[in-house]
Write an enzyme that holds these catalytic residues in place. Structure first.
Site, PDB file in Angstrom:
ATOM      1  N   HIS A 183      29.655  42.499  -6.596  1.00 54.08           N
ATOM      2  CA  HIS A 183      30.023  41.292  -7.741  1.00 54.08           C
ATOM      3  C   HIS A 183      28.768  40.327  -7.705  1.00 54.08           C
ATOM      4  O   HIS A 183      29.276  39.123  -7.362  1.00 54.08           O
ATOM      5  CB  HIS A 183      31.382  40.541  -7.272  1.00 54.08           C
ATOM      6  N   ASN A 235      34.713  33.579  -4.004  1.00 50.78           N
ATOM      7  CA  ASN A 235      33.112  34.075  -4.137  1.00 50.78           C
ATOM      8  C   ASN A 235      32.388  33.383  -3.107  1.00 50.78           C
ATOM      9  O   ASN A 235      32.939  32.314  -2.281  1.00 50.78           O
ATOM     10  CB  ASN A 235      32.698  33.938  -5.510  1.00 50.78           C
ATOM     11  N   ALA A 246      45.832  27.169  -5.446  1.00 51.75           N
ATOM     12  CA  ALA A 246      46.804  27.229  -6.834  1.00 51.75           C
ATOM     13  C   ALA A 246      45.962  26.451  -7.812  1.00 51.75           C
ATOM     14  O   ALA A 246      46.478  25.715  -8.818  1.00 51.75           O
ATOM     15  CB  ALA A 246      47.880  26.348  -6.275  1.00 51.75           C
ATOM     16  N   GLY A 247      44.478  26.591  -8.227  1.00 53.86           N
ATOM     17  CA  GLY A 247      43.643  26.202  -8.883  1.00 53.86           C
ATOM     18  C   GLY A 247      43.823  26.998 -10.369  1.00 53.86           C
ATOM     19  O   GLY A 247      44.803  27.613 -10.673  1.00 53.86           O
TER      20      GLY A 247
HETATM   21  O1  TXD Z   1      36.273  38.001  -9.855  1.00 52.93           O
HETATM   22  C1  TXD Z   1      36.460  37.202  -8.975  1.00 52.93           C
HETATM   23  N1  TXD Z   1      36.311  37.607  -7.945  1.00 52.93           N
HETATM   24  C2  TXD Z   1      36.422  35.737  -9.386  1.00 52.93           C
HETATM   25  C3  TXD Z   1      36.480  34.694  -8.141  1.00 52.93           C
HETATM   26  C4  TXD Z   1      37.067  35.184 -10.425  1.00 52.93           C
HETATM   27  C5  TXD Z   1      37.271  34.119 -10.638  1.00 52.93           C
HETATM   28  C6  TXD Z   1      37.336  33.060  -9.640  1.00 52.93           C
HETATM   29  N2  TXD Z   1      36.631  33.536  -8.727  1.00 52.93           N
HETATM   30  C7  TXD Z   1      36.450  32.678  -7.421  1.00 52.93           C
HETATM   31  O2  TXD Z   1      37.562  32.138  -6.919  1.00 52.93           O
HETATM   32  C8  TXD Z   1      35.681  31.333  -7.595  1.00 52.93           C
HETATM   33  O3  TXD Z   1      34.148  31.588  -7.350  1.00 52.93           O
HETATM   34  C9  TXD Z   1      36.159  30.588  -6.575  1.00 52.93           C
HETATM   35  O4  TXD Z   1      35.464  30.894  -5.278  1.00 52.93           O
HETATM   36  C10 TXD Z   1      37.667  31.011  -6.539  1.00 52.93           C
HETATM   37  C11 TXD Z   1      38.518  29.748  -7.023  1.00 52.93           C
HETATM   38  O5  TXD Z   1      38.339  29.794  -8.478  1.00 52.93           O
HETATM   39  P1  TXD Z   1      39.001  28.886  -9.345  1.00 52.93           P
HETATM   40  O6  TXD Z   1      38.308  28.906 -10.688  1.00 52.93           O
HETATM   41  O7  TXD Z   1      40.302  28.981  -9.324  1.00 52.93           O
HETATM   42  O8  TXD Z   1      38.645  27.566  -8.825  1.00 52.93           O
HETATM   43  P2  TXD Z   1      39.640  25.855  -8.562  1.00 52.93           P
HETATM   44  O9  TXD Z   1      40.227  25.908  -9.990  1.00 52.93           O
HETATM   45  O10 TXD Z   1      38.808  24.943  -8.399  1.00 52.93           O
HETATM   46  O11 TXD Z   1      40.696  26.332  -7.576  1.00 52.93           O
HETATM   47  C12 TXD Z   1      40.544  26.489  -6.254  1.00 52.93           C
HETATM   48  C13 TXD Z   1      41.689  25.784  -5.436  1.00 52.93           C
HETATM   49  C14 TXD Z   1      41.732  24.327  -5.600  1.00 52.93           C
HETATM   50  O12 TXD Z   1      42.913  24.061  -6.129  1.00 52.93           O
HETATM   51  C15 TXD Z   1      41.496  23.901  -4.186  1.00 52.93           C
HETATM   52  O13 TXD Z   1      42.331  22.753  -4.169  1.00 52.93           O
HETATM   53  C16 TXD Z   1      41.868  24.914  -3.451  1.00 52.93           C
HETATM   54  O14 TXD Z   1      41.490  25.969  -4.222  1.00 52.93           O
HETATM   55  N3  TXD Z   1      41.466  25.028  -2.169  1.00 52.93           N
HETATM   56  C17 TXD Z   1      42.334  25.236  -1.174  1.00 52.93           C
HETATM   57  N4  TXD Z   1      43.372  25.836  -1.045  1.00 52.93           N
HETATM   58  C18 TXD Z   1      44.099  26.130   0.114  1.00 52.93           C
HETATM   59  N5  TXD Z   1      43.543  25.819   1.255  1.00 52.93           N
HETATM   60  C19 TXD Z   1      42.217  25.458   1.483  1.00 52.93           C
HETATM   61  N6  TXD Z   1      41.663  25.101   2.524  1.00 52.93           N
HETATM   62  C20 TXD Z   1      41.558  25.190   0.019  1.00 52.93           C
HETATM   63  N7  TXD Z   1      40.188  24.495  -0.166  1.00 52.93           N
HETATM   64  C21 TXD Z   1      40.307  24.538  -1.605  1.00 52.93           C
END
Ligand code: TXD
Length: 311
Positions: A174, A119, A9-10
């Protein structure tokens, strides 16, 4: 009402929920490991619904049980890039997170369609499918809609035509070797390579390839999330409404484009069964060479994953 669960939920996950709620697409569940955060964002969004007039249930949770009975599971959990990092640098940290998200959600939603964003994208989609032994129709990676939208935005700005008149097809993995197709991409039916001078087109292709990095360098603490989340909302709508919409997505190849056992960005038809069909373009020799180079890069990351996880 149909149900979509968003794991992570980031920035990307929460903004995906925002777009989906705005479209009244489905009831929504946000799951994250951070205590209170998905609950807080979910409640804030729920309290928004009277203002925008949408009847959508939204809950946040730290427990996968809340995802029970989802039609779609969107995986955005994991680390984003920091300046200087490639998407592949995230492999080992994110493989653990995505693996757990995929197996836990499947227990509660055995029929769900998975849309993966974390990613390195193509390899995280591969992991989701292989770990859960899912049919390929049910796992789709989001990358191409975003990369193509970036190119469309740059072309629109360059030539001063509505974004709606511009169709772009950015295929392949990608990563830095993604393949913006300048012959298939067009402005109201005219091939981009016939519309724009070569130097302008080259600049747009180069900026598209580095589009993610451009934003990482500006934000410094994270990566793009508005366009990626809008992209996944469009894909989810195509699935739930059974639109048979053709969009560039990462899909599992079984011989298409001469590729096998790899997730790769290609035009895909999305409908209620997920990835319903892969559209095969006739590629010329130059385009094929770019595809093969990009596929080799993705394959390398798939192989690195197989050294980390037994799949
Ligand atoms: O086009 C695409 N495919 C992408 C990919 C475009 C945008 C973001 N992209 C990828 O998604 C980025 O490279 C990251 O690997 C993820 C998440 O990116 P975001 O920008 O949303 O990162 P955040 O804001 O840090 O949110 C990630 C959330 C954060 O709230 C963590 O607490 C949570 O992931 N998190 C988890 N949630 C559930 N379960 C587990 N184990 C967990 N670990 C971290």
């Amino acid at each position: 009402m149909q149900k979509i669960s968003i794991i992570g939920a980031g920035m990307t996950g929460a903004t995906t929920a925002h777009w989906l709620a705005e479209r009244e697409m489905a009831d929504l569940v946000l799951v994250d490991v951070v205590e209170g955060m998905p609950q807080g964002k979910g409640l804030d969004m729920l309290e928004t619904m009277p203002i925008i007039g949408k009847d959508v249930e939204i809950v946040g949770s730290n427990d996968y049980a809340a995802t029970k009975g989802s039609d779609i599971v969107i995986i955005t959990a994991g680390l984003p890039r920091k300046p200087g990092m490639s998407r592949d640098d995230l492999l080992s940290a994110n493989a653990d997170i995505v693996g757990k998200a995929a197996t836990e959600t499947l227990k509660y939603s055995p029929d769900a369609i998975y849309v993966v964003l974390t990613n390195p994208l193509d390899t995280m989609a591969y992991l989701t499918m292989k770990l859960n032994k899912l049919p390929r129709e049910r796992v789709i990676g989001q990358a191409g809609v975003l990369d193509s939208a970036r190119m469309r935005a740059f072309v629109a700005k360059e030539i001063g035509v509505s974004v709606e008149n511009i169709q772009c097809y950015v295929l392949g993995g990608h990563g830095d070797e993604m393949v913006p197709l300048t012959r298939h991409s067009n402005v109201a039916g005219i091939a981009l390579r016939d519309y724009l001078p070569a130097d302008k087109l080259d600049a747009i292709v180069g900026r598209t390839r580095k589009g993610g990095g451009e934003i990482v360098n500006l934000l410094k603490t994270g990566s793009a999330f508005y366009a990626p989340s809008a992209a996944v909302a469009q894909m989810s709508e195509a699935i739930l409404k059974d639109k048979h919409l053709i969009l560039p997505c990462s899909a599992y190849m079984q011989g298409e484009y001469g590729l096998n056992d790899i997730f790769f960005g290609v035009p895909v038809m999305l409908g209620r069964n997920g990835m319903e069909k892969i559209i095969e373009y006739k590629l010329d020799a130059d385009e094929k060479a770019l595809f093969d180079k990009s596929a080799a890069a993705v394959k390398e990351t798939h192989e690195a994953l197989k050294k980390l996880v037994k799949i």
